[in-house]
Write a protein that holds these residues in place. Structure first.
Motif, PDB file in Angstrom:
ATOM      1  N   ILE A  14       3.123   5.505   7.609  1.00  0.00           N
ATOM      2  CA  ILE A  14       1.934   5.095   8.343  1.00  0.00           C
ATOM      3  C   ILE A  14       0.703   5.468   7.516  1.00  0.00           C
ATOM      4  CG2 ILE A  14       0.596   5.442  10.461  1.00  0.00           C
ATOM      5  CD1 ILE A  14       3.189   3.952  10.902  1.00  0.00           C
ATOM      6  N   SER A  15      -0.320   4.624   7.549  1.00  0.00           N
ATOM      7  CA  SER A  15      -1.553   4.872   6.799  1.00  0.00           C
ATOM      8  C   SER A  15      -2.080   6.282   7.033  1.00  0.00           C
ATOM      9  CB  SER A  15      -2.617   3.843   7.214  1.00  0.00           C
ATOM     10  OG  SER A  15      -3.910   4.281   6.884  1.00  0.00           O
ATOM     11  N   GLY A  16      -2.449   6.946   5.938  1.00  0.00           N
ATOM     12  CA  GLY A  16      -3.021   8.285   6.039  1.00  0.00           C
ATOM     13  C   GLY A  16      -4.317   8.314   6.823  1.00  0.00           C
ATOM     14  N   ASP A 103      -0.666  -9.905   2.803  1.00  0.00           N
ATOM     15  CA  ASP A 103       0.785  -9.837   2.921  1.00  0.00           C
ATOM     16  C   ASP A 103       1.446 -11.145   2.489  1.00  0.00           C
ATOM     17  OD1 ASP A 103       3.363  -8.962   3.654  1.00  0.00           O
ATOM     18  OD2 ASP A 103       3.110  -9.658   5.712  1.00  0.00           O
ATOM     19  N   ILE A 104       0.989 -12.273   3.035  1.00  0.00           N
ATOM     20  CA  ILE A 104       1.645 -13.536   2.701  1.00  0.00           C
ATOM     21  C   ILE A 104       1.401 -13.944   1.253  1.00  0.00           C
ATOM     22  CG2 ILE A 104       1.705 -14.355   5.080  1.00  0.00           C
ATOM     23  CD1 ILE A 104      -0.722 -16.099   4.529  1.00  0.00           C
ATOM     24  N   THR A 105       0.264 -13.520   0.698  1.00  0.00           N
ATOM     25  CA  THR A 105       0.020 -13.791  -0.725  1.00  0.00           C
ATOM     26  C   THR A 105       1.023 -13.042  -1.588  1.00  0.00           C
ATOM     27  OG1 THR A 105      -2.344 -14.174  -0.402  1.00  0.00           O
ATOM     28  CG2 THR A 105      -1.634 -13.550  -2.614  1.00  0.00           C
ATOM     29  N   LEU A 106       1.173 -11.746  -1.340  1.00  0.00           N
ATOM     30  CA  LEU A 106       2.081 -10.943  -2.149  1.00  0.00           C
ATOM     31  C   LEU A 106       3.525 -11.398  -1.986  1.00  0.00           C
ATOM     32  CD1 LEU A 106       0.435  -7.441  -1.595  1.00  0.00           C
ATOM     33  CD2 LEU A 106       0.423  -8.801  -3.701  1.00  0.00           C
ATOM     34  N   GLY A 125      -3.541   0.072   2.295  1.00  0.00           N
ATOM     35  CA  GLY A 125      -2.759  -1.039   2.812  1.00  0.00           C
ATOM     36  C   GLY A 125      -2.072  -1.885   1.756  1.00  0.00           C
ATOM     37  N   TYR A 126      -2.470  -1.762   0.489  1.00  0.00           N
ATOM     38  CA  TYR A 126      -1.889  -2.617  -0.543  1.00  0.00           C
ATOM     39  C   TYR A 126      -0.499  -2.155  -0.979  1.00  0.00           C
ATOM     40  CZ  TYR A 126      -6.811  -3.970  -0.927  1.00  0.00           C
ATOM     41  OH  TYR A 126      -8.086  -4.379  -0.650  1.00  0.00           O
ATOM     42  N   ASN A 172     -13.080  -0.052  -0.439  1.00  0.00           N
ATOM     43  CA  ASN A 172     -12.719   0.994   0.499  1.00  0.00           C
ATOM     44  C   ASN A 172     -11.722   1.874  -0.260  1.00  0.00           C
ATOM     45  OD1 ASN A 172     -11.700   2.600   2.549  1.00  0.00           O
ATOM     46  ND2 ASN A 172     -10.796   0.937   3.719  1.00  0.00           N
ATOM     47  N   PRO A 173     -12.054   3.120  -0.588  1.00  0.00           N
ATOM     48  CA  PRO A 173     -12.937   4.042   0.120  1.00  0.00           C
ATOM     49  C   PRO A 173     -14.265   4.370  -0.558  1.00  0.00           C
ATOM     50  CG  PRO A 173     -11.414   5.289  -1.227  1.00  0.00           C
ATOM     51  CD  PRO A 173     -11.113   3.845  -1.480  1.00  0.00           C
ATOM     52  N   THR A 174     -14.598   3.755  -1.689  1.00  0.00           N
ATOM     53  CA  THR A 174     -15.730   4.257  -2.472  1.00  0.00           C
ATOM     54  C   THR A 174     -17.033   3.513  -2.229  1.00  0.00           C
ATOM     55  OG1 THR A 174     -15.322   2.809  -4.366  1.00  0.00           O
ATOM     56  CG2 THR A 174     -14.097   4.895  -4.283  1.00  0.00           C
TER      57      THR A 174
END
Length: 390
Positions: A14-16, A103-106, A125-126, A172-174
């Protein structure tokens, strides 16, 4: 039975960002500057368009790629804003948020073992989507380069298995973005290479001191570039889940197959809301929000400088990436210490890859009063922990 679960799924987490947010969410005294969600409401005229869609029974499946009128509005929007030219019939897909577009691109372009180059630190998320598609993320350390993924850094990490480069700018995040010259250098480097460019430009309307430039404007790489955008950040529509994907027709034809079997189509009601957002009535909606975020950015930057916290001024989005690398605390431990002692929650930097270790992400997508309280708490925390910045 758990041993039967897909190994790729078992190996992701799960995302941090969400993990830390959920951990502190039930503390009523906590001041959280964690989530990157606009604190503005969706504009009234957009909500009324959705209500009208319901009343008019526009609640059925749409074309897999989305309502044609919306795709035409998207084409007009990106041409007027960013000088991008895409055919609404063949080169645009309306998606369930930018995340589904990625998602669908990758899943369309990645074969098992293919490598994907992306900057570190980076939105978390990547990596899971790359791995779920069978690919291998190749993180590039950008910490000593103002968090920018440059043509030179990309070239140093290209191998015979590289399939794609991700350009997530504004970041994101910078909050950092790339200017026209930097993008031109990347285009020159990649124009003759058999690899794709995935440009996540979801924060394109939130750029403060210079116009947003898209890699899609460089003709030499347009045929290998996929642009991801949407209305979540620009029009305060995160929950409506409308993104859009722009790519050459030959590639969109394949991506649409994955999209069709994945979701059939985006919500018809949300599509009608997005159509209103991208018409004349909604073109100016982001301007008020952008100006408010800029004022908040400048306020937070001033306070952080007064405290002696090292940051790079964000070009866009609504994040600061605070450098605590001189402290002896891992990011997670430092964030937990801040929660326990100051009732202030920031996101640990290691949520954004190993290259985020030593940093904390602060979101300024909050009201001015909340930011003032947050800066006061941070200042007091640093005052009682003098060694953290030395």
């Amino acid at each position: 039975m758990e041993h039967l679960v897909n190994t790729n799924v078992k190996n992701i987490e799960i995302s941090g960002i969400r993990k830390f947010f959920n951990m502190v969410a039930n503390n009523k005294d906590m001041l959280s500057l964690t989530i990157g969600q606009p604190d503005f409401h969706t504009p009234e005229h957009i909500k009324k368009a959705a209500q009208h869609a319901i009343d008019a029974n526009q609640t059925t499946y749409t074309h897999n790629a989305g309502i044609l009128a919306l795709r035409e509005s998207i084409a007009s929007f990106v041409e007027n804003k960013y000088q991008l030219t895409y055919d609404p019939v063949k080169e645009i897909i309306v998606t369930v948020g930018a995340s589904q577009a990625i998602d669908i691109t990758l899943r369309t372009i990645i074969n098992p073992g293919d490598e994907v180059i992306l900057p570190g630190p980076v939105y978390p998320g990547y990596e899971p989507l790359i791995r779920l598609a069978g690919g291998v993320p190749v993180f590039v350390d950008t910490r000593n380069n103002s968090f920018k993924l440059t043509s030179q850094l990309i070239e140093e990490h290209i191998s015979d298995r590289t399939k794609c480069v991700i350009l997530p700018y504004p970041s994101n995040p910078t909050g950092i973005t790339l200017d026209k010259g930097e993008l031109s250098d990347i285009a020159t480097t990649l124009k003759d290479k058999d690899m794709f460019i995935l440009a996540d430009e979801i924060y394109s309307e939130l750029v403060y001191d210079q116009p947003h430039v898209s890699i899609g404007t460089f003709e030499e790489v347009k045929d290998k570039t996929i642009i991801i955008n949407g209305v979540s950040k620009s029009h305060a529509m995160t929950g409506w889940r409308i993104g859009f994907l722009l790519a050459p027709a030959w590639l969109t034809n394949h991506i649409l197959k994955v999209h069709q079997y994945n979701v059939s189509c985006a919500s018809s009601i949300s599509q009608h809301a997005a159509l209103e957002a991208l018409t004349t009535h909604g073109m100016e909606d982001p301007l008020m929000m952008r100006e408010a975020y800029k004022q908040r950015r400048d306020y937070v930057n001033k306070r952080l400088k007064e405290m002696g916290v090292e940051v790079i001024l964000p070009d866009g989005a609504f994040y600061f990436f605070l450098d605590f690398s001189k402290s002896n605390f891992p990011s997670f431990d430092l964030a937990l210490k801040m929660v326990e002692e100051a009732n202030l929650a920031l996101v640990p930097g290691d949520a954004f890859s190993n290259y985020g270790e030593g940093f904390l992400r602060l979101s300024y997508a909050y009201s001015q009063k909340t930011l003032e309280d947050g800066m006061d708490r941070l200042e007091e925390f640093l005052r009682t922990n003098e060694g953290l910045l030395k």
